[in-house]
Design a protein around this motif. Structure first.
Motif, PDB file in Angstrom:
ATOM      1  N   THR A   1      -1.861   7.891   4.084  1.00 27.76           N
ATOM      2  CA  THR A   1      -2.581   6.621   4.128  1.00 27.76           C
ATOM      3  C   THR A   1      -1.667   5.572   4.759  1.00 27.76           C
ATOM      4  O   THR A   1      -0.480   5.531   4.486  1.00 27.76           O
ATOM      5  N   GLU A   2      -2.262   4.723   5.597  1.00 25.08           N
ATOM      6  CA  GLU A   2      -1.456   3.723   6.294  1.00 25.08           C
ATOM      7  C   GLU A   2      -0.954   2.646   5.344  1.00 25.08           C
ATOM      8  O   GLU A   2      -1.607   2.322   4.350  1.00 25.08           O
TER       9      GLU A   2
ATOM     10  N   ALA B   1       0.889   3.846  13.591  1.00 26.29           N
ATOM     11  CA  ALA B   1      -0.137   3.402  12.643  1.00 26.29           C
ATOM     12  C   ALA B   1       0.464   3.044  11.276  1.00 26.29           C
ATOM     13  O   ALA B   1      -0.222   3.022  10.269  1.00 26.29           O
ATOM     14  N   TYR B   2       1.756   2.738  11.252  1.00 28.52           N
ATOM     15  CA  TYR B   2       2.419   2.270  10.021  1.00 28.52           C
ATOM     16  C   TYR B   2       2.249   3.234   8.857  1.00 28.52           C
ATOM     17  O   TYR B   2       1.945   2.838   7.747  1.00 28.52           O
TER      18      TYR B   2
ATOM     19  N   GLY C   1       0.806  -1.219   0.000  1.00 31.37           N
ATOM     20  CA  GLY C   1       0.000   0.000   0.000  1.00 31.37           C
ATOM     21  C   GLY C   1       0.837   1.266   0.000  1.00 31.37           C
ATOM     22  O   GLY C   1       0.358   2.328   0.383  1.00 31.37           O
ATOM     23  N   ALA C   2       2.089   1.159  -0.430  1.00 23.97           N
ATOM     24  CA  ALA C   2       2.989   2.331  -0.448  1.00 23.97           C
ATOM     25  C   ALA C   2       3.135   2.846  -1.872  1.00 23.97           C
ATOM     26  O   ALA C   2       3.450   2.082  -2.777  1.00 23.97           O
ATOM     27  N   HIS C   3       2.904   4.139  -2.063  1.00 16.59           N
ATOM     28  CA  HIS C   3       3.006   4.714  -3.406  1.00 16.59           C
ATOM     29  C   HIS C   3       4.225   5.599  -3.590  1.00 16.59           C
ATOM     30  O   HIS C   3       4.530   5.997  -4.706  1.00 16.59           O
ATOM     31  N   SER C   4       4.878   5.945  -2.502  1.00 13.52           N
ATOM     32  CA  SER C   4       6.014   6.857  -2.645  1.00 13.52           C
ATOM     33  C   SER C   4       7.245   6.333  -1.904  1.00 13.52           C
ATOM     34  O   SER C   4       7.132   5.673  -0.868  1.00 13.52           O
TER      35      SER C   4
ATOM     36  N   GLY D   1       6.250   5.389   2.062  1.00  8.59           N
ATOM     37  CA  GLY D   1       4.972   5.797   2.646  1.00  8.59           C
ATOM     38  C   GLY D   1       4.077   6.419   1.598  1.00  8.59           C
ATOM     39  O   GLY D   1       4.264   6.203   0.397  1.00  8.59           O
ATOM     40  N   ASN D   2       3.086   7.171   2.075  1.00 10.58           N
ATOM     41  CA  ASN D   2       2.174   7.890   1.184  1.00 10.58           C
ATOM     42  C   ASN D   2       2.113   9.339   1.634  1.00 10.58           C
ATOM     43  O   ASN D   2       2.021   9.617   2.829  1.00 10.58           O
TER      44      ASN D   2
END
Ligand SMILES: [Zn+2]
Length: 720
Positions: free
Chosen positions: A532-533, A507-508, A275-278, A527-528
């Motif tokens: 977003t977690e 919260a990751y 769920g990581a975009h960056s 992370g994002n």
């Protein structure tokens, strides 16, 4: 009188003629835009010039460009004196027929004059002024020089001014490489720079005027797609080009930067699963403070997840990545890696009356007495908070600010003890610069981005003693010490010493890995930007694998990171109490002890068991696998065993690594020196608490350790 007036009239005419021919010419602007290069001169970016358009001055007009330009704009260029009466008459007749004074009749020289005057006025006075400046230009410059001014000054559409950049942007070649057909297309552009279709049509006319060959007329124009890789966009914005000179040599290493971008691309699918975009990555040269790589998001042009945001400078919670600085403050104040810290349930007072702070470890477990080495290497929260409570938050904040964390500008009460657990926000660039203090043996230098015109590296400021830097480095590069939490053989382990720390925010939302060798410090954030977690991400699964690959690409493998300073010595300690071992201590380890530290023997172990200090008694009663108050003493000998490699392990030979780093460390726990055999062949003898290195060879192997008492243990491994 009459004669006088004739003379006077002649003087006036001569004077006027002199003014026309010898009067001033506006300055000729050299539209060269600043070019940003890496440390080796590789072009990173050619930004907009001072007039807001891309440009590059071409001194000599290539023949194809000259012929096409003259054919397109001014066929009698070589013969007129700056203005062309025939063309004016023709244009006027044309305009009269069309019933409007539109355009035309301007020679190349007049158009140069128009560019120099920078006038948008199309009135008669403006036209006259242009004509006068054109006459002056013709008197002062050769036709060749005037043609050069023209091709450098006129607009070619797409915010491009000058043939130098136009030929690169449209066809990806230098002006002298343009074909006749390409030169004709470009020559057709300035008349209506905004219209591509008009230029395509007009190119046929220009070719005809040039009497171009049939071959040139048949040539199909292939336009450059402009898909050149953009290197280091975030870094270029960080360097900035505002009031800078025309050529900026930066600290970046374009080759490493490209490698970093390739590594991020290779991990993209894995990141998306988390769920990581960056991703942000920064690599610093420790000796000079030069930024060698700087990637802010992993996808600058990605618009969905804020790709243009620079994650290297974004404020985020660092999680455990700040913990080493708490230990550094403690080491400066008499603590050492052997100091025992309490990993037991505890609450700490806060600035608010009646409110207590109760830290927890990630797995919720408590591990009783932990040596500082294990507590830091395993990144336990409770002992770190207990340690900070002892050394006081203001001293940690002072160190952090001196190490470059300029955003931590509030009073210590504001942050509380949670600052050691990374509650306060910092930037990746600060984290990397601060970690390089350890790599440098305790000194801070200001990182820099630009080499050209920049002063020499800023003088190093000492923030920590060499011993503190050495201790922190020795702990962070001790893969055995973190094994109880992080396991072995993951992305934090390298074939050469690397000091490394991970961090995960509340919260990751943020996932970090920062570390260093002697030469470079590498930081990775995952992370994002919208916070977003992440799913199931820890320091190992998110940023860790990217850190591993970047470090492998950036580091020069060496045997050590820092050499032990003269005020430490290797000495045996009791593994439980961290004190010098007595004859009752069952497990003895080697530790780097301060040479001036008083020798205190272990008072915890007794022949009949352990006498727990008061603060561990409650914990020891409920904990499993710990010796209890009475009896249950482990034997002092007989714990001989091979600790590395593990029995049944499989190793892969890494084809990208040089041979000297494809080795396996053979280690045993032993009270004596150990003789090692691999497949019945003697490899050598290792002194107590040292290891031997065996070069990996494909196949199945039996590794046997024998101690001086004749005890023997074998393990089997497989190498592919
Ligand atoms: Zn002991």
């Amino acid at each position: 009188m009459k004669r006088l007036s004739v003379v006077g009239g002649l003087v006036v005419v001569a004077g006027l003629g002199g003014w026309v021919l010898f009067g001033p010419i506006p300055p000729i602007p050299r539209v060269t835009s600043p070019t940003i290069v890496d440390r080796n001169g590789v072009v990173l970016y050619e930004p907009l010039g001072s007039r807001g358009e891309r440009g590059a001055w071409v001194a000599d007009v290539p023949p194809n460009v000259a012929r096409a330009t003259v054919a397109a704009e001014d066929r009698r260029f070589e013969s007129h004196i700056g203005v062309d009466p025939i063309a004016i008459a023709r244009a006027a007749a044309h305009d009269v027929r069309r019933g409007a004074l539109v355009e035309g009749g301007s020679t190349i020289t007049q158009q140069v004059a128009k560019q120099l005057l920078e006038s948008d006025n199309r009135g008669a006075i403006a036209k006259l002024h242009e004509a006068i400046v054109a006459l002056r230009l013709e008197r002062r410059y050769t036709k060749r020089a005037i043609l050069a001014m023209y091709v450098n000054l006129v607009p070619y559409g797409n915010q491009i001014r000058g043939i130098g950049r136009a030929s690169r942007v449209y066809f990806g070649v230098a002006p002298q490489e343009l074909t006749v057909a390409q030169a004709a297309f470009l020559a057709a552009l300035p008349q209506r720079p905004g219209s591509f279709a008009h230029a395509m049509k007009r190119q046929r006319y220009v070719l005809a005027q040039m009497h171009a060959s049939a071959e040139a007329k048949k040539e199909r124009l292939r336009f450059d797609k402009g898909e050149r890789t953009v290197i280091a966009q975030h870094f270029i914005e960080h360097v900035g080009t505002g009031s800078t000179p025309s050529y900026i040599r930066t600290t970046l290493d374009a080759k490493l930067q490209r490698t970093v971008q390739g590594i991020i691309a290779a991990h993209r699918d894995d990141l998306l699963r988390h769920g990581a975009h960056s991703v942000a990555v920064a690599v610093l040269n420790n000796a000079t403070g030069d930024w060698l790589a700087w990637e802010g998001s992993g996808d600058y042009f990605g618009t969905n997840f804020g790709g243009a945001i620079d994650g290297v400078t974004a404020l985020r919670q660092p999680g455990s990545a700040l913990k080493p600085f708490t230990y550094a403050v403690a080491f400066e104040r008499g603590f050492s890696p052997a100091t025992i810290l309490p990993d037991v349930p505890a609450s700490f007072p806060t600035a608010e009356d009646g409110v207590v702070y109760t830290p927890r470890n990630y797995d919720g477990a408590y591990r009783g007495p932990l040596r500082a080495r294990a507590a830091l290497a395993g990144s336990e929260n409770v002992p770190a908070v207990a340690l900070l409570a002892k050394v006081a938050p203001p001293s940690l904040l002072r160190l952090l600010r001196n190490a470059g964390f300029s955003d931590l500008d509030k009073a210590a009460d504001y942050y509380g003890l949670g600052v050691t657990l990374g509650d306060a926000e910092v930037r990746l660039e600060q984290l990397v610069a601060a970690y390089s203090v350890f790599a440098r043996g305790g000194t801070y230098i200001e990182p820099r981005s630009v080499l050209s015109g920049a002063p020499a590296p800023s003088p190093a400021r000492r923030l920590l003693s060499q011993r503190t830097a050495f201790w922190i480095t020795d702990i962070l590069s001790d893969s055995a010490a973190r094994e109880f939490i992080f396991g072995r053989g993951g992305s934090l382990d390298f074939p050469f010493p690397v000091a490394v720390k991970t961090g995960t925010s509340q919260a990751y939302r943020d996932n970090w890995t920062v570390g260093y060798t002697r030469d470079v410090t590498v930081g990775v954030w995952v992370g994002n930007f919208d916070r977003t977690e992440l799913h199931h991400s820890s320091g190992i699964t998110g940023a860790g694998p990217i850190f591993h690959d970047v470090m492998m690409a950036a580091a020069i493998p060496r045997d050590t990171i820092l050499d032990p300073p003269p005020n430490v010595e290797r000495a045996p300690i009791c593994a439980l109490s961290g004190l010098r071992p007595s004859t009752s201590c069952p497990n003895v380890e080697q530790e780097w002890i301060a040479t001036e530290a008083p020798v205190t023997f272990c008072s915890w172990h007794h022949p009949d068991g352990v006498a727990w200090p008061a603060e561990y008694r409650a914990w020891a009663k409920t904990a499993t696998n710990v010796p209890q108050e009475s009896g249950n003493r482990q034997p002092a000998t007989g714990n001989f065993r091979v600790t590395n490699p593990p029995d049944g392990a499989t190793y892969l030979i890494d084809p990208t690594l040089r041979k000297p780093y494809q080795t396996l460390r053979l280690r045993a726990v032993s009270d004596t020196r150990v003789t090692w055999h691999v497949d019945q062949h003697k490899l050598g003898v290792a002194e107590r608490d040292t290891f031997l290195e065996w070069p990996l060879a494909p196949g199945s192997h039996t590794i046997t350790a024998t101690d001086n008492l004749g005890q023997q243990q074998s393990v089997r491994i497989f190498v592919k």
